[in-house]
Design a protein around this motif. Structure first.
Motif, PDB file in Angstrom:
ATOM      1  N   LEU A  31     -32.421  21.422 -83.093  1.00  0.00           N
ATOM      2  CA  LEU A  31     -33.112  20.552 -84.130  1.00  0.00           C
ATOM      3  C   LEU A  31     -33.741  21.735 -84.743  1.00  0.00           C
ATOM      4  N   ALA A  32     -34.612  22.755 -84.105  1.00  0.00           N
ATOM      5  CA  ALA A  32     -35.349  23.808 -84.821  1.00  0.00           C
ATOM      6  C   ALA A  32     -34.650  24.649 -85.508  1.00  0.00           C
ATOM      7  N   PHE A  58     -40.297  19.172 -98.341  1.00  0.00           N
ATOM      8  CA  PHE A  58     -41.585  18.961 -97.833  1.00  0.00           C
ATOM      9  C   PHE A  58     -41.084  18.220 -96.267  1.00  0.00           C
ATOM     10  N   LEU A  59     -40.202  17.428 -96.358  1.00  0.00           N
ATOM     11  CA  LEU A  59     -39.784  16.689 -95.170  1.00  0.00           C
ATOM     12  C   LEU A  59     -39.756  17.737 -93.996  1.00  0.00           C
ATOM     13  N   LEU A  64     -40.986  20.506 -89.040  1.00  0.00           N
ATOM     14  CA  LEU A  64     -41.255  22.015 -88.295  1.00  0.00           C
ATOM     15  C   LEU A  64     -42.788  22.067 -87.946  1.00  0.00           C
ATOM     16  N   ILE A  65     -43.708  21.464 -88.450  1.00  0.00           N
ATOM     17  CA  ILE A  65     -45.175  21.357 -88.198  1.00  0.00           C
ATOM     18  C   ILE A  65     -45.247  20.565 -86.884  1.00  0.00           C
ATOM     19  N   SER A  78     -47.280  13.163 -80.410  1.00  0.00           N
ATOM     20  CA  SER A  78     -46.460  14.199 -81.224  1.00  0.00           C
ATOM     21  C   SER A  78     -44.989  13.761 -81.102  1.00  0.00           C
ATOM     22  N   VAL A  79     -44.507  13.020 -79.920  1.00  0.00           N
ATOM     23  CA  VAL A  79     -43.237  12.490 -79.944  1.00  0.00           C
ATOM     24  C   VAL A  79     -42.908  11.382 -81.100  1.00  0.00           C
ATOM     25  N   ARG A  80     -44.056  10.481 -81.024  1.00  0.00           N
ATOM     26  CA  ARG A  80     -43.732   9.413 -82.193  1.00  0.00           C
ATOM     27  C   ARG A  80     -43.887   9.860 -83.490  1.00  0.00           C
ATOM     28  N   PHE A  81     -44.642  10.746 -83.825  1.00  0.00           N
ATOM     29  CA  PHE A  81     -44.686  11.516 -85.232  1.00  0.00           C
ATOM     30  C   PHE A  81     -43.473  12.283 -85.414  1.00  0.00           C
TER      31      PHE A  81
END
Length: 160
Positions: A31-32, A58-59, A64-65, A78-81
């Motif tokens: 993913l990264a 932007f997405l 990445l943030i 953080s998982v939900r975000f």
């Protein structure tokens, strides 16, 4: 080994959790790398002419943030975000497919006003704007959702 000793062997449950942990880690790396590669590609091709073109940039930056936050904290929030941004990546990829396709249709109709049906469809798919390229956003979104599926920090099925 003496008569009273019992050899400790990993239980199937332990092996399954270990395997899932490795797979989850691999998905996180994929993913990264995918997000960084997509961001680089979009910036290199100057994909910034209008707001619709800036949306995936932007997405990806937001993803990445959030991914960095998740790696640092590994919290349920953080998982939900991450799940939310991955869902948005899928939607943006679908929207991008439509925008690329419609742009190619318009271009083909300018070049050949009488074009229609299958020939027009085929030419729009092969057009100057890569019609299927936004599918890469769908792909990273699906990888991110696979990573987050039943993530242990969510406490699903008694996991923690």
């Amino acid at each position: 080994m003496t008569a009273g000793e019992v050899r400790a062997t990993p239980t199937p449950d332990f092996r399954e959790r270990a395997t899932l942990s490795v797979v989850r880690g691999a998905l996180l790396i994929i993913l990264a790398v995918g997000l960084i590669g997509l961001l680089a590609e979009l910036l290199l091709i100057d994909h910034v002419e209008d707001p619709w073109q800036r949306l995936p940039i932007f997405l990806i930056i937001a993803s990445l943030i959030i991914l960095s936050w998740h790696v640092a904290e590994r919290s349920a929030l953080s998982v939900r975000f991450l799940q939310g941004t991955m869902a948005l990546c899928i939607v943006a990829g679908g929207l991008g497919l439509l925008l690329h396709f419609n742009g190619n249709i318009a271009f083909e109709l300018e070049m050949q006003p009488a074009a229609s049906g299958w020939p027009l469809f085929r030419e729009a798919l092969k057009g100057a704007t890569p019609t299927l390229a936004p599918g890469a956003m769908v792909q990273v979104g699906l990888i991110g959702l696979a990573y987050a599926f039943r993530h242990p920090v969510l406490g699903l099925n008694g996991e923690r």
